[in-house]
Design a protein around this motif. Structure first.
Motif, short mmCIF file in Angstrom:
data_model
loop_
_atom_site.label_atom_id
_atom_site.label_comp_id
_atom_site.label_asym_id
_atom_site.label_seq_id
_atom_site.Cartn_x
_atom_site.Cartn_y
_atom_site.Cartn_z
N ASP A 204 -16.98 19.59 74.24
CA ASP A 204 -16.75 20.25 72.96
C ASP A 204 -17.32 21.66 73.01
OD1 ASP A 204 -15.58 17.97 72.03
OD2 ASP A 204 -17.33 17.26 70.91
N VAL A 205 -16.55 22.59 72.48
CA VAL A 205 -17.02 23.97 72.42
C VAL A 205 -17.77 24.18 71.09
CG1 VAL A 205 -16.25 26.38 72.42
CG2 VAL A 205 -15.01 24.68 73.75
N GLY A 206 -17.34 23.43 70.08
CA GLY A 206 -18.01 23.54 68.77
C GLY A 206 -16.99 23.72 67.66
N ARG A 207 -17.51 23.81 66.44
CA ARG A 207 -16.62 24.00 65.29
C ARG A 207 -16.30 25.47 65.12
NH1 ARG A 207 -16.47 19.13 63.19
NH2 ARG A 207 -18.26 18.04 64.02
N ARG A 208 -15.06 25.74 64.79
CA ARG A 208 -14.65 27.14 64.61
C ARG A 208 -13.83 27.26 63.33
NH1 ARG A 208 -17.57 27.52 68.33
NH2 ARG A 208 -17.38 28.75 70.25
N THR A 209 -14.20 28.24 62.52
CA THR A 209 -13.40 28.54 61.33
C THR A 209 -12.47 29.70 61.67
OG1 THR A 209 -15.23 27.80 59.98
CG2 THR A 209 -13.57 29.12 58.86
N GLU A 210 -11.27 29.65 61.12
CA GLU A 210 -10.21 30.66 61.33
C GLU A 210 -9.48 30.52 62.66
OE1 GLU A 210 -10.92 34.75 60.52
OE2 GLU A 210 -11.79 34.29 58.56
N GLY A 211 -10.21 30.35 63.75
CA GLY A 211 -9.49 30.26 65.02
C GLY A 211 -10.43 30.23 66.20
N TYR A 212 -9.87 30.51 67.38
CA TYR A 212 -10.64 30.41 68.61
C TYR A 212 -10.23 31.54 69.53
CZ TYR A 212 -12.28 28.39 73.03
OH TYR A 212 -12.90 28.19 74.22
N GLU A 213 -11.20 32.07 70.26
CA GLU A 213 -10.94 33.23 71.09
C GLU A 213 -11.57 33.03 72.47
OE1 GLU A 213 -11.33 38.06 70.48
OE2 GLU A 213 -12.55 36.71 69.28
N VAL A 214 -10.90 33.43 73.51
CA VAL A 214 -11.46 33.35 74.86
C VAL A 214 -11.11 34.59 75.66
CG1 VAL A 214 -11.61 30.88 75.38
CG2 VAL A 214 -9.41 32.03 75.58
N THR A 215 -11.88 34.82 76.73
CA THR A 215 -11.53 35.87 77.69
C THR A 215 -10.87 35.17 78.87
OG1 THR A 215 -13.45 37.14 77.02
CG2 THR A 215 -12.41 37.76 79.10
N LEU A 216 -9.74 35.70 79.29
CA LEU A 216 -8.99 35.05 80.37
C LEU A 216 -8.83 35.98 81.57
CD1 LEU A 216 -6.12 33.42 78.28
CD2 LEU A 216 -8.04 32.21 79.35
N GLU A 217 -9.09 35.45 82.72
CA GLU A 217 -8.79 36.18 83.96
C GLU A 217 -7.28 36.39 84.07
OE1 GLU A 217 -10.21 34.23 87.60
OE2 GLU A 217 -11.40 32.98 86.25
N PRO A 218 -6.86 37.30 84.95
CA PRO A 218 -5.41 37.44 85.18
C PRO A 218 -4.82 36.10 85.64
CG PRO A 218 -6.64 39.11 86.39
CD PRO A 218 -7.65 38.22 85.74
N HIS A 219 -3.60 35.84 85.27
CA HIS A 219 -2.88 34.62 85.71
C HIS A 219 -3.70 33.36 85.45
CE1 HIS A 219 -0.28 36.98 88.85
NE2 HIS A 219 -0.31 37.57 87.67
N SER A 220 -4.24 33.25 84.27
CA SER A 220 -5.02 32.04 83.99
C SER A 220 -4.70 31.50 82.61
CB SER A 220 -6.52 32.32 84.11
OG SER A 220 -7.00 32.95 82.93
N ALA A 221 -5.11 30.27 82.38
CA ALA A 221 -4.88 29.65 81.08
C ALA A 221 -6.10 28.84 80.68
CB ALA A 221 -3.67 28.73 81.15
N ALA A 222 -6.36 28.80 79.38
CA ALA A 222 -7.32 27.85 78.82
C ALA A 222 -6.51 26.76 78.13
CB ALA A 222 -8.23 28.55 77.82
N LEU A 223 -7.04 25.55 78.17
CA LEU A 223 -6.39 24.44 77.47
C LEU A 223 -7.44 23.78 76.59
CD1 LEU A 223 -4.05 22.44 76.94
CD2 LEU A 223 -4.80 21.19 78.97
N VAL A 224 -7.23 23.84 75.29
CA VAL A 224 -8.18 23.24 74.36
C VAL A 224 -7.46 22.31 73.39
CG1 VAL A 224 -9.76 25.23 74.44
CG2 VAL A 224 -8.00 25.12 72.65
N LYS A 225 -8.26 21.48 72.76
CA LYS A 225 -7.75 20.62 71.70
C LYS A 225 -8.47 21.01 70.42
CE LYS A 225 -7.94 15.69 70.74
NZ LYS A 225 -7.97 14.39 71.44
N ALA A 226 -7.72 21.16 69.35
CA ALA A 226 -8.32 21.51 68.06
C ALA A 226 -8.07 20.36 67.10
CB ALA A 226 -7.72 22.79 67.51
N THR A 227 -9.16 19.84 66.53
CA THR A 227 -9.05 18.76 65.57
C THR A 227 -9.64 19.25 64.25
OG1 THR A 227 -9.49 17.25 67.41
CG2 THR A 227 -9.53 16.30 65.21
N ARG A 228 -8.85 19.26 63.22
CA ARG A 228 -9.33 19.77 61.93
C ARG A 228 -10.50 18.93 61.46
NH1 ARG A 228 -5.07 20.12 57.22
NH2 ARG A 228 -3.95 21.42 58.67
N SER A 229 -11.55 19.57 60.98
CA SER A 229 -12.71 18.79 60.55
C SER A 229 -13.32 19.40 59.29
CB SER A 229 -13.76 18.75 61.65
OG SER A 229 -14.26 20.05 61.88
#
Ligand code: GLA
Length: 366
Positions: free
Chosen positions: A341-366
């Motif tokens: 778990d990354v933690g609770r986030r209000t409004e949204g989520y932001e990450v820094t991505l290397e070139p040619h990369s992807a993040a995969l997350v799951k968001a569950t409303r809480s």
């Protein structure tokens, strides 16, 4: 929308397995298949869900038998029935390839006009999955040709998945759902980033055509084949999961690196691909090479891919209004690669991505 699905329960989630083509091309043999089966088990891939072991083109002999049957190349495959038994004994399933046209793409005998005979032959070998290609098909109507195959398979009374491979030429998403279980949506994938994103773009409009027992197939995996970095392969696998794509490993599983194995068996990524709701993800935002893809999961959570297609690092952001919520929502965010778990986030989520990369997350409303 398509004309509906077979609804036969044979592919409630996208099929998973291994196919010989991407890594081995025409160099297939009984020994390769048995060694691959053993490696699927030892590596944990079978237990992660990879069950179909599919021999692609070039298993065939160069001529039909005198009584018109498809024959295996007996040097390479002395006993198809025995090979099927070897797989079945290990809780794996057996897949074979043929072509709807006069000849296969590698020039072996095709199945045109012999669909019922060949389906019976496959059933007699205890085949569980048939991939049907589209080379040398001049004059054939794709929809009718694959419908004939569907009838031929039903006539055998053996449950066999039908994998349609006409490369998206005849808008198969509009008709293939009531004919087969998966259909290719494009030309062949190559083990390069530009090929990956080219195929990705072709999936963006197709999400509504897929679902349980009828899946869009953006082609087999290149993970571990050496043409891309592990970061790129993680993006490949993340995207195929969000697309509800069939996961057919296409590498040499007998000699893969730990990194490749970790990608192919990532449990929470596979769980997205195999989510029982069976909804294919959609692209909801794209700007300057950064994209957001979202997939609704059973129970209402969302899987989200943040993708950087570009050549430099980038910030990527998703706001909850883009994924079906409202901007003021709070959601629990979990990183599905890190399994944390990354933690609770209000409004949204932001990450820094290397070139040619992807993040995969799951968001569950809480
Ligand atoms: C076509 C298919 C590939 C593979 C080869 C085999 O190109 O699209 O997936 O089956 O034929 O010859």
């Amino acid at each position: 929308m398509g004309l509906g699905a077979l609804n036969d329960g044979l592919a409630p989630t996208p099929p998973m397995g291994w196919n010989s083509w991407n890594r081995f091309g025409p160099f297939v043999s009984d020994q390769l298949v048995r060694e691959t089966a053993d490696a699927l088990i030892e590596s944990g891939m079978r237990d992660a869900g990879y069950r179909y072991v599919v021999i692609d083109d070039a298993w065939e002999g160069s001529l039909r038998s005198d009584d018109g049957q498809l024959e295996a190349n007996l040097w390479r495959f002395p006993n198809m029935h025995g090979l099927a038994a070897y797989l079945h004994k290990r809780d794996l399933r057996f897949g074979l390839y043929t072509c709807a046209g006069d000849r296969t793409c590698q020039g072996y005998p095709g199945s045109r006009g012999r669909e019922f005979v060949d389906a019976r032959r496959f059933a007699s070998w205890n085949v569980d999955f048939i991939k049907i290609d589209w080379c040398h098909s001049a004059g054939l109507d794709a929809r009718a040709a694959y419908a004939t195959w569907s009838e031929a398979i039903s006539a055998t009374q053996r449950p066999m998945l039908l994998s349609i491979c006409e490369w998206g030429r005849n808008r198969p998403w509009e008709w293939a759902g009531s004919v087969g279980h998966l259909w290719r949506t494009s030309h062949d994938i190559a083990d390069r980033w530009d090929s990956l994103v080219d195929i990705l773009d072709r999936q963006a409009a197709l999400a509504d055509f897929a679902g349980p027992d009828h899946w869009n197939d953006p082609d087999m995996l290149e993970v571990g084949n050496g043409g891309m970095t592990d970061t790129e392969y993680r993006a490949h696998f993340s995207l195929w999961a969000i697309l509800a794509a069939p996961l057919m490993a296409g590498n040499d599983v007998r000699s893969m690196t730990d990194a490749t194995r970790a990608i192919l068996t990532a449990p929470e990524v596979i769980a997205v691909d195999q989510d029982p709701l069976g909804r294919q993800g959609k692209r909801v935002n794209m700007a300057k090479g950064v994209e957001v893809w979202v997939r609704e999961l059973a129970g209402g959570a969302r899987a989200i891919v943040l993708l950087n297609r570009g050549e430099t690092g980038a910030r990527a952001e998703v706001t909850w209004d883009l994924v079906g919520g409202s901007r003021s929502d709070t959601a629990l965010v979990r990183d599905l690669w890190e399994r944390q778990d990354v933690g609770r986030r209000t409004e949204g989520y932001e990450v820094t991505l290397e070139p040619h990369s992807a993040a995969l997350v799951k968001a569950t409303r809480s």
